[in-house]
Structure formats: structure tokens, C-alpha cells
Enzyme design. Structure first.
Site: not given
Lengths: 182, 555
Positions: B137, B34, B370
Site C-alpha cells: 500500500c 503492513c 439575434d
């Protein structure tokens, strides 16, 4: 029933052992009458091996002459070392691996066994210096050894042991059997 | 310089190409590249050149290669051509006279005039199907790159309702694009070698780069003028796949097996990194033996995946109180089954997640208590990482309100000093963990009856050093060791003949419960030893965690 601390008459909260450990028993270890062992299993799977309070060593005001963790010429439980979170290097024990031999002053000798499969983490060296701990507090300070079962076996290792109820019924039958002939 | 070029381009004068680019342009167009990929391979770094419509660029390229080289000779004069920087040259400045290139160019041009089959066919094809998908691409710089796509990205971002000032655009391309890029590079490299142009693969503009040059501005505009920058906490990810050509990479696994080792987290071994590494290793001859040069024509464009938005974490710190003896700090799961229905972290996290509209959180704190221990006083420092927050800035007033919301949501906990902090500041909390002191109150039971005077000696004990073997309670997850810990001071408050309150100020990391009951004689000295009777701990409260972070916020 907590075998150590039964002197107090006042109502009291469950003991440390009651709260965090499950008691398992092996009666007449290796066919020897009344040589009962107790295994305290913590909810995190760690096991503490102790004498059951019916064990002959704890009867008739016996006193201890010596405790020996050297279970053979080549093997002493005192040499056991573990390192790291994964407890590498600990001796691996099977149900009938001896932990120590205890000789009373009347020259009777008893062998204490592992009762469960697992890795030996530590033995109680305090009872070497102060054997009376074993007589006075057999299920806490007078413990014999700490064993870590394999993760995947942490449920199955107690399958061969007696629950507290089962053990109590064995003991009561034993008492009946002993009293009948006499 | 850029402005100059933009003006030239806008006035439609010419692309910044030199005479020596002509054969490359020729060859790439014939190969099915392109227009924008042609610019990339000509190393055109003028961003505006990529931003103009690709059809216009294509037209200009075609005009460029078909223009007679007679335009070249007058331009070639001039010292200015050597002064100017090579990459941003515009076409007006051209070649120093070099014989072989121009001859070559002539040959190429004549070839199009008098068809030498293959090339001619390619050119014709290029002209006939201007819409055909680029062999390099795979459409990424064609239809997938323009105002329509920018609007799509902007819409996807808007739909997620993030709050942000800047964003960074990230692009993920299929790995085979590297293979095609390499093939095309070899395709023009042959040409360039003959023309002795010193051009390296690194000089080729990357697809990703060109894509961003085109899209960043368009996306920014479509979002109403936010800044699209190179570094931002807010990332918008565009991902393309092209299943049709996924097999392009596969031959590399046989030529370079050590680059493609399977790992457990990867779906495919053909990651972009692995492919790039394999392409660096493979010889040109070997590559050409296994892969067409130029690459084969694809029948379809890449597929855009869903737009992924991700905002960097926000960190919120504060202190919490826990007033409940049946609330764990974090969810408590044994054998896959949940114990206790809530937890401190969940109670704090829920309002934070909804205010910051975050996806999830990581909770950390300066130590932990705890399940049956309360944390009173000023509370325990904690920090919460909020992942992918859709909102990241709250004012001090809003943080105050958020704190109120948390505090109203449950009476089991309370938070204070809630504030936004940096990631770095969080390390302050962990640093303090080991050195700092902690204060506790414990309700003690004694086996033997006690009188007031029996326990007062404890108040005089200072800096008592304990040898603590790793408690059996945590031995399954911590190494077995004897650790020395200091109890700095203690105080007692007599309750009745079997109970008293014990206050302790200790070094962090001291196991209080084990100090009280002795843990099978594994913590020495212990309270049983000190009092010469069995003792047990019935209740425990943390009174203070002395870490000076996060900074307190006045009410």
C-alpha cells in the site's frame, strides 16, 4: 449606392447587402472589357457571386436568351450537391473556374467565373426559369452562385479583388477613356 | 455479527483469523507488508479490524503466528464452524483437521526459530523497523490513514465553506499499487496453492475499501457528525502519488503494448484502468520474469495531494426578457476579439454564481434571438447549470430575492419564474423547442409607398407554408437544406407610407428576417413577393416563446 434599389428618393436605412456583406470586384474579367464581376462576402465568410452592374449583359437594354450551367460536356454546376454542416461533396472552384454561360438575344455570349477559391454550395436555379431576375435584381435575387471559401483562406481570397472604391475609380477612368476619343 | 466482532476486538481478544491464515500472515509480514494489508490478503472483511491502531494489529498478528498450534486442536471440533459464514469468522473457530496445512505451518514456524537466512532476516527487519513503509500500500493504510489525516481532510473541507449534509469520500491511488498488489498476490498464491485454499484475487479486500472503512467514520467525526455515505452530491477526493515507484508500471508497456495507447487528454498512458487490464492479460510467469515478487521495499510513503472538493451541479431555470438591441445572448467573439461588452447569460449568471458560490456555469435556452432582437412578453425559457456550487439550497424567498438582485443589476434584461430545477427537467425545455410556436413583431420598410389598404390583406393569410433554404446568414454552420416552416397568422399596423408593424405567429424555427427580405430569393414566398415590392426588416421583437416550462411562479 445600391445598384438595384435606387428609385426611392426618401432617405432609407442601408439595404440587407449593405448591412451584412462586403462588396468585392473583378474588373474586365480575363481581359474582356467591362466584364465585371461582383463578390458579396458575408461576415460569416460565405460569398455570393453576382454580375457587377457595369457588366455588358446589364447594358443597353439587352435581354437574355439562355443561361447554361453546363460548363463542359462532363461538368454541370447543376449537379453540385453538398451535405452536412461541413458541406461535403461540393465542387471545389478556383478563381477562374467558369460558373455558367449566358447568351443574350443578340447572340452575344458571356462566361461568368467564380472569382474566388472555394467550395460551390449552390447555383441560382431561379434565373433559369426567370432570366429577367438577373437583369432586374443582379445583386440579390439574380445572383449566380454561393461559394464557401476555406476557413483559412477567408481573408486572403479577396486580396486579388478590387475594393468598392478601387472598382469605382476603375469605372470612372474607363468612362473618361471612352468619352475622350469620341 | 459486526457488533460481536467489534466487542471481541475491543476486548483485545483476537483478530478474525483462522489457522489456515497463519502461513499467509507469516509470509506477508516477512515480505514487508503492513498489518492492514495482511488483513486484506487474508480477506478479513470485519471493518473494525482495520480501524484499530495498526501497531495493535501488528502485535496481534505477530502473537498469532508465534502462538503454538496446540491451541488449534480443541477449536477444530464443531458443526458450528461449517454453519458460520467463512469471511467473518473469528479466530475462535478454526480449521477442520487437514494434514498438509498444519505441517506446512510447523515448517514455517520452525523456520523462524532456526533461521533459514532470508525469511529470518525479513522477520527481524519487520520487527526492528515497525515504521517501515508497506511494500503493497506504500503507506496508504499506515501513517496516511488515521485520525491525523482525517482532521487534515476535515480542515480542507471546512476551509472551502461548502454547505452539505452528506459526503462521499473518493480515493485515487497511484496505478503502480495494482502492480504491487498483483506481485504480492502471486507471492501468497504460491503458498496458498500448496495449502489448497480456494482463494481468489477478487476476495482480497481492496486498499481503497480498507482506507474508506477506516477514514469515513473519522472524517465524519472530525466534521462534527455529517454522514459519510456511498452516494452524495458532495465528493471529497483524496489523491495519493508515489513518484519513487512510478516506473513499476513501465514493463507492462512492453509486455502488453495495446493496453497503453496514448490519448490526447491523458498525461500518462499508465492509467489505473490500463494497468488493471494489462495485469489481467499478463501470464504469471511473464510477470515474475519482469517484476520482483514480493515487491521491493520503498524508501518513502505516498504523498497526499491537495484535497479536492466537488459538489454536484445545481440547475436554475427561469425566463428572461431582453430589452436591448445591442446585447447578444451569449458572448460574441469574432477572431478572438470580443464584440459587445456584455451578454444575457453573463448578466443572469453573475448574481447566480455569487449566491450559489459556484465556480462556473453552462447556459442553455429555448432557442435564441439575434443581438439586435428584443425578447418581450413572458420571456424566453432558460436554464443555467451551476458547477461546483458551495451552496446548493436556497429557499423560495431567497430565490425571489436573487431574482430581484438580477433585475436590479441591469435594465437591459429581466428574469421571472426563477427556480431550482432538476437536471431531468431541463430536457423539457429542449423538447418544446421545435414544436412550439413563437410570436414576433417586426418593423417593416417598403420600397414602394404604401397606403393603409395595401397591407390589410396580410391579416387574412392563415397557415402560410414557407420553403426556407438555410439562410446565408447561418449557412456556414448549418447544413444546406430547404425547410418547410409555417406562419400561422399575421397582422399589420400601418405606420406611414413606407413603414408598418407586422405581427407574426410562427412555427418555431422560422427565420423571420429572411421571410421579410427574401434572402436573395431563397425563402419563398416572402414579404417582398406578397407586397410586390422590396421590403426590409428594421426592428424585430420576440413577443412570446410558447413553451410551458419552467412553471410560472406567482408574483
Amino acid at each position: 449606392m445600391d445598384c438595384v434599389e435606387q428609385t426611392d428618393t426618401e432617405a432609407k436605412a442601408p439595404s440587407v447587402v449593405d448591412r451584412y456583406y462586403t462588396r468585392w470586384y473583378r474588373a474586365d474579367m480575363k481581359g474582356k472589357p467591362c466584364e465585371d464581376h461582383c463578390v458579396l462576402q458575408h461576415s460569416n465568410r460565405i460569398c455570393v457571386v453576382t454580375l457587377a452592374d457595369t457588366h455588358p449583359i446589364l447594358q443597353n437594354g439587352r435581354t437574355i436568351k439562355s443561361i447554361n450551367y453546363q460548363i463542359s460536356n462532363g461538368c454541370s454546376r447543376l449537379n453540385n450537391k453538398v451535405s452536412g454542416k461541413s458541406k461535403r461533396g461540393g465542387q471545389f472552384l478556383t478563381d477562374f473556374a467558369p460558373l455558367c454561360r449566358i447568351t443574350c438575344t443578340d447572340e452575344t455570349e458571356y462566361t461568368i467565373y467564380s472569382c474566388i477559391r472555394g467550395r460551390l454550395l449552390e447555383v441560382n436555379e431561379n434565373i433559369l426559369e426567370t432570366p429577367s431576375l438577373l437583369l432586374e435584381k443582379p445583386s440579390t435575387e439574380g445572383y449566380i452562385a454561393v461559394i464557401l471559401p476555406k476557413f483559412e483562406e477567408s481573408k486572403s481570397i479577396t486580396e486579388n479583388l478590387l475594393s468598392r472604391e478601387e472598382f469605382e475609380s476603375v469605372v470612372s477612368k474607363r468612362t473618361v477613356a471612352q468619352s475622350q476619343p469620341s | 455479527m459486526n457488533h460481536l466482532c467489534v466487542r471481541i476486538l475491543q476486548s483485545g481478544v483476537m483478530l478474525p483469523l483462522k489457522e489456515k491464515d497463519k502461513p499467509i500472515v507469516q509470509k506477508l509480514l516477512s515480505a514487508g507488508c503492513c498489518a492492514r494489508c495482511v488483513l486484506r490478503f487474508c480477506c478479513v472483511s470485519v471493518q473494525a479490524a482495520y480501524r484499530q491502531p495498526q501497531q495493535d494489529t501488528l502485535k496481534e498478528l505477530q502473537d498469532f503466528i508465534s502462538s503454538a498450534e496446540n491451541s488449534k486442536s480443541p477449536d477444530s471440533a464443531g458443526a458450528e464452524s461449517t454453519d458460520r459464514n467463512n469471511k467473518s469468522h473469528d479466530a475462535a473457530v478454526s480449521e477442520p483437521p487437514e494434514d498438509p496445512p498444519s505441517k506446512r505451518a510447523k515448517l514455517e514456524l520452525s523456520a523462524t526459530g532456526a533461521p533459514s537466512e532470508e525469511d529470518a532476516a525479513a522477520v527481524v527487519k519487520q520487527k526492528d523497523e515497525e515504521s517501515c513503509v508497506c511494500v503493497v500500500c506504500l503507506g496508504v493504510l499506515q501513517e496516511l490513514c488515521g485520525p491525523t489525516q482525517a482532521v487534515k481532510i476535515a480542515e480542507a473541507v471546512k476551509a472551502e465553506k461548502y454547505e452539505f449534509d452528506t459526503l462521499v469520500l473518493s480515493v485515487s491511488l497511484p496505478a503502480q499499487l495494482c502492480v504491487r498488489e498483483h506481485s504480492c498476490w502471486l507471492h501468497v498464491k504460491k503458498e496458498l496453492r500448496e495449502k489448497s485454499v480456494a482463494l481468489d484475487k477478487d476476495d482480497v479486500i481492496q486498499v481503497k475499501e480498507a482506507f474508506k472503512w477506516i477514514m469515513q467514520g473519522l472524517v465524519a467525526r472530525a466534521l462534527g457528525g455529517v454522514a459519510v455515505v456511498t452516494r452524495s452530491l458532495f465528493e471529497v477526493g483524496v489523491e495519493f502519488t508515489h513518484p519513487e515507484t512510478d516506473a513499476d508500471c513501465h514493463f507492462l508497456a512492453t509486455t502488453c503494448p495495446d493496453c497503453f495507447k496514448p490519448t490526447k487528454n491523458k498525461q500518462s498512458v499508465f492509467t489505473r484502468m490500463a494497468v488493471v487490464k494489462a495485469l489481467e492479460k499478463i501470464s504469471d510467469a511473464k510477470f515474475l520474469k519482469h517484476y520482483p515478487c514480493p515487491p521491493a521495499q520503498p524508501s518513502s510513503s505516498c504523498m497526499p495531494r491537495d484535497i479536492q472538493c466537488l459538489h454536484g451541479s445545481v440547475f436554475v431555470a427561469g425566463r428572461y426578457n431582453k430589452f436591448c438591441r445591442s446585447l447578444p445572448q451569449t458572448p460574441w467573439v469574432i477572431d478572438g476579439e470580443r464584440r459587445m461588452e456584455s451578454s444575457v447569460e453573463e448578466l443572469i449568471a453573475a448574481p447566480l454564481l455569487s449566491s450559489f458560490r459556484a465556480n462556473s456555469f453552462n447556459f442553455s435556452s429555448s432557442g435564441r434571438e439575434d443581438v439586435d432582437v428584443r425578447t418581450l412578453g413572458n420571456g424566453r425559457p432558460f436554464a443555467m447549470e451551476l458547477l461546483n456550487p458551495h451552496r446548493s439550497r436556497l429557499s423560495k424567498v431567497e430565490m425571489k430575492q436573487l431574482q430581484e438582485t438580477i433585475n436590479k443589476s441591469s435594465d437591459k434584461i429581466r428574469v421571472r419564474d426563477l427556480q431550482i430545477v432538476t437536471r431531468d427537467a431541463m430536457s423539457r425545455m429542449k423538447e418544446g423547442e421545435e414544436e412550439k410556436t413563437k410570436s414576433y413583431t417586426a418593423l417593416i420598410w417598403t420600397q414602394k409607398p404604401i397606403q393603409r389598404d395595401d397591407i390589410t390583406f396580410i391579416d387574412d393569410i392563415k397557415d402560410l407554408t414557407l420553403d426556407q433554404k438555410t439562410p446565408l446568414r447561418v449557412l456556414h454552420r448549418r447544413a444546406l437544406a430547404v425547410r418547410q416552416r409555417v406562419i400561422h397568422s399575421m397582422n399589420t399596423r400601418f405606420l406611414d407610407s413606407h413603414h408598418f408593424y407586422l405581427g407574426l405567429k410562427t412555427q418555431a424555427g422560422t427565420y423571420i428576417k429572411e421571410f421579410v427580405h427574401g434572402d436573395f430569393g431563397r425563402t419563398v414566398p416572402n414579404l417582398c413577393k406578397l407586397l410586390k415590392t422590396d421590403t426590409d426588416i428594421l426592428e424585430l421583437d420576440v413577443e412570446s416563446v410558447d413553451v410551458d416550462w419552467p412553471p410560472s411562479i406567482p408574483e
